[in-house]
Design a protein around this motif. Structure first.
Motif, mmCIF file in Angstrom:
data_model
loop_
_atom_site.group_PDB
_atom_site.id
_atom_site.type_symbol
_atom_site.label_atom_id
_atom_site.label_comp_id
_atom_site.label_asym_id
_atom_site.label_seq_id
_atom_site.Cartn_x
_atom_site.Cartn_y
_atom_site.Cartn_z
ATOM 1 N N LEU A 1 71.255 125.030 118.640
ATOM 2 C CA LEU A 1 71.920 123.844 118.081
ATOM 3 C C LEU A 1 73.367 123.731 118.552
ATOM 4 O O LEU A 1 74.193 123.125 117.890
ATOM 5 C CB LEU A 1 71.866 123.896 116.553
ATOM 6 C CG LEU A 1 70.467 123.808 115.934
ATOM 7 C CD1 LEU A 1 70.529 124.055 114.430
ATOM 8 C CD2 LEU A 1 69.841 122.447 116.209
ATOM 9 N N GLY A 2 73.661 124.294 119.702
ATOM 10 C CA GLY A 2 75.015 124.217 120.226
ATOM 11 C C GLY A 2 75.921 125.268 119.628
ATOM 12 O O GLY A 2 75.477 126.339 119.203
ATOM 13 N N ASP A 3 77.209 124.968 119.586
ATOM 14 C CA ASP A 3 78.197 125.892 119.040
ATOM 15 C C ASP A 3 77.918 126.102 117.547
ATOM 16 O O ASP A 3 78.017 125.161 116.757
ATOM 17 C CB ASP A 3 79.592 125.305 119.232
ATOM 18 C CG ASP A 3 80.698 126.252 118.781
ATOM 19 O OD1 ASP A 3 80.394 127.252 118.082
ATOM 20 O OD2 ASP A 3 81.863 125.997 119.112
ATOM 21 N N PRO A 4 77.576 127.318 117.121
ATOM 22 C CA PRO A 4 77.253 127.537 115.707
ATOM 23 C C PRO A 4 78.427 127.287 114.770
ATOM 24 O O PRO A 4 78.229 126.893 113.620
ATOM 25 C CB PRO A 4 76.801 128.997 115.671
ATOM 26 C CG PRO A 4 77.422 129.627 116.872
ATOM 27 C CD PRO A 4 77.453 128.560 117.908
ATOM 28 N N TYR A 5 79.647 127.507 115.250
ATOM 29 C CA TYR A 5 80.815 127.256 114.415
ATOM 30 C C TYR A 5 81.014 125.760 114.194
ATOM 31 O O TYR A 5 81.466 125.335 113.134
ATOM 32 C CB TYR A 5 82.067 127.877 115.044
ATOM 33 C CG TYR A 5 82.032 129.388 115.033
ATOM 34 C CD1 TYR A 5 82.476 130.101 113.918
ATOM 35 C CD2 TYR A 5 81.535 130.101 116.121
ATOM 36 C CE1 TYR A 5 82.433 131.482 113.888
ATOM 37 C CE2 TYR A 5 81.478 131.484 116.099
ATOM 38 C CZ TYR A 5 81.935 132.175 114.984
ATOM 39 O OH TYR A 5 81.872 133.544 114.950
ATOM 40 N N ALA A 6 80.664 124.974 115.182
ATOM 41 C CA ALA A 6 80.722 123.519 115.018
ATOM 42 C C ALA A 6 79.623 123.050 114.078
ATOM 43 O O ALA A 6 79.857 122.241 113.176
ATOM 44 C CB ALA A 6 80.585 122.839 116.382
ATOM 45 N N ILE B 1 84.373 115.672 113.071
ATOM 46 C CA ILE B 1 85.321 116.792 113.076
ATOM 47 C C ILE B 1 84.725 118.087 113.587
ATOM 48 O O ILE B 1 85.471 119.045 113.849
ATOM 49 C CB ILE B 1 85.894 117.040 111.670
ATOM 50 C CG1 ILE B 1 84.819 117.615 110.736
ATOM 51 C CG2 ILE B 1 86.506 115.774 111.095
ATOM 52 C CD1 ILE B 1 85.357 118.146 109.425
ATOM 53 N N MET B 2 83.407 118.165 113.753
ATOM 54 C CA MET B 2 82.769 119.455 113.994
ATOM 55 C C MET B 2 83.208 120.144 115.279
ATOM 56 O O MET B 2 83.144 121.369 115.370
ATOM 57 C CB MET B 2 81.236 119.309 113.954
ATOM 58 C CG MET B 2 80.651 118.436 115.031
ATOM 59 S SD MET B 2 78.890 118.040 114.735
ATOM 60 C CE MET B 2 78.129 119.674 114.763
ATOM 61 N N ASP B 3 83.663 119.398 116.258
ATOM 62 C CA ASP B 3 84.101 120.013 117.517
ATOM 63 C C ASP B 3 85.618 120.073 117.645
ATOM 64 O O ASP B 3 86.134 120.404 118.719
ATOM 65 C CB ASP B 3 83.519 119.233 118.704
ATOM 66 C CG ASP B 3 82.018 119.453 118.848
ATOM 67 O OD1 ASP B 3 81.591 120.626 118.841
ATOM 68 O OD2 ASP B 3 81.272 118.461 118.963
ATOM 69 N N THR B 4 86.329 119.757 116.584
ATOM 70 C CA THR B 4 87.801 119.760 116.663
ATOM 71 C C THR B 4 88.349 121.169 116.441
ATOM 72 O O THR B 4 87.716 122.014 115.800
ATOM 73 C CB THR B 4 88.398 118.821 115.601
ATOM 74 O OG1 THR B 4 88.072 119.309 114.291
ATOM 75 C CG2 THR B 4 87.861 117.403 115.769
ATOM 76 N N ALA B 5 89.542 121.391 116.964
ATOM 77 C CA ALA B 5 90.168 122.710 116.844
ATOM 78 C C ALA B 5 90.406 123.120 115.386
ATOM 79 O O ALA B 5 90.133 124.273 115.017
ATOM 80 C CB ALA B 5 91.480 122.738 117.634
ATOM 81 N N PRO B 6 90.906 122.228 114.521
ATOM 82 C CA PRO B 6 91.110 122.644 113.121
ATOM 83 C C PRO B 6 89.811 123.068 112.440
ATOM 84 O O PRO B 6 89.793 124.056 111.692
ATOM 85 C CB PRO B 6 91.701 121.385 112.463
ATOM 86 C CG PRO B 6 92.351 120.651 113.578
ATOM 87 C CD PRO B 6 91.475 120.887 114.768
ATOM 88 N N TRP B 7 88.724 122.317 112.686
ATOM 89 C CA TRP B 7 87.467 122.707 112.050
ATOM 90 C C TRP B 7 86.973 124.053 112.571
ATOM 91 O O TRP B 7 86.545 124.909 111.790
ATOM 92 C CB TRP B 7 86.357 121.667 112.251
ATOM 93 C CG TRP B 7 85.061 122.231 111.757
ATOM 94 C CD1 TRP B 7 84.047 122.770 112.487
ATOM 95 C CD2 TRP B 7 84.700 122.419 110.390
ATOM 96 N NE1 TRP B 7 83.071 123.277 111.663
ATOM 97 C CE2 TRP B 7 83.455 123.067 110.373
ATOM 98 C CE3 TRP B 7 85.311 122.103 109.177
ATOM 99 C CZ2 TRP B 7 82.803 123.401 109.177
ATOM 100 C CZ3 TRP B 7 84.668 122.434 107.990
ATOM 101 C CH2 TRP B 7 83.422 123.074 108.007
ATOM 102 N N LEU B 8 87.017 124.253 113.879
ATOM 103 C CA LEU B 8 86.539 125.507 114.458
ATOM 104 C C LEU B 8 87.367 126.686 113.949
ATOM 105 O O LEU B 8 86.825 127.769 113.693
ATOM 106 C CB LEU B 8 86.580 125.431 115.982
ATOM 107 C CG LEU B 8 85.609 124.418 116.610
ATOM 108 C CD1 LEU B 8 85.833 124.329 118.112
ATOM 109 C CD2 LEU B 8 84.162 124.811 116.313
#
Length: 248
Positions: free
Chosen positions: A118-123, A227-234
């Motif tokens: 599912l892509g970047d898990p942190y996102a 927001i899922m791929d933004t620096a603050p969210w990550l």
């Protein structure tokens, strides 16, 4: 006489709608998790099935109990067993706390073991994080307004709509996976849409729970994706992972 008959008709239709909507959510949960959990011993699991950790087993048990309770509660009202409904409601409050707490822990654990393919898990953590917080807030509001039946039963149904993403995302439908993450919201959004249409048909107006609660829940879906791929969210996702599931 006409007013009494109208109220009786609405009472009966409410029982049918809310019990049916709860069953709809339960079917989505069972079918969605059938291959990866409920029937995994008999069916071929999907390629991206996460590791079943002890925490995941506990979460699955509590979550399943919650879904069963959400089916039982409107059914009890429909059967006139109000006293049992209220007693179960007190136990349900404790169960809801467990669903919320375990949901948060499992969402973080899934960063390491669950979000395969599912892509970047942190996102992707944004999808589940907002779902479980929405669930908790809606249940609290449902408990606050438990004496206002029309509001309470809509809030409790909306709480189920808030946490169907994981089950929908595991449905054996290619369109669901290919359309991720927006298609994961389809189950919950259908419940909201059904609630709106039902209110228009039975009451002639839409209840504020669907307008404000349902509207906020749908709006949050767009916020998550934005927001899922933004620096603050990550950065937040990494901090939560370090806090709740520190490296071994």
């Amino acid at each position: 006489m006409a007013t009494t008959e109208s109220r009786l008709t609405r009472w009966r239709s409410d029982r049918l709608f809310f019990t049916g909507a709860a069953l709809f959510a339960a079917v989505i949960v069972f079918v969605g998790f059938a291959r990866s959990y409920y029937l995994s011993h008999w069916l071929t699991p999907p390629a991206r099935t996460p590791e079943i950790t002890p925490l995941l087993h506990i979460h699955a048990l509590v979550f399943t109990l919650w879904i069963c309770l959400m089916v039982a509660q409107p059914a009890l009202i429909a059967a006139g067993r109000t006293a049992i409904h209220r007693r179960l409601g007190m136990a349900g409050a404790t169960l809801a706390v467990l669903v919320w707490a375990l949901g948060n822990l499992v969402a973080v654990e899934a960063i390491e073991v669950g979000y395969k393919g599912l892509g970047d898990p942190y996102a992707f953590y944004a999808i589940t994080f907002f779902s479980i917080q929405a669930f908790g807030l809606i249940v609290v509001l449902g408990l606050i307004w438990r004496r206002k039946a029309a509001t309470h039963k809509r809030l409790m149904l909306l709480s189920n709509a808030a946490i169907l993403e994981a089950a929908v995302g595991r449905l054996p439908l290619r369109a669901v996976v290919e359309g991720a993450p927006f298609t994961f919201y389809a189950g919950g959004d259908l419940i909201i849409l059904a609630g709106i249409l039902y209110d228009l048909a039975s009451r002639g107006r839409v209840h504020p729970v669907w307008l404000w609660g349902g509207g906020a829940l749908v709006a949050s879906q767009f916020v998550r994706v934005a927001i899922m791929d933004t620096a603050p969210w990550l950065a937040f996702a990494h901090a939560m992972a370090d806090l709740l599931c520190p490296p071994r």
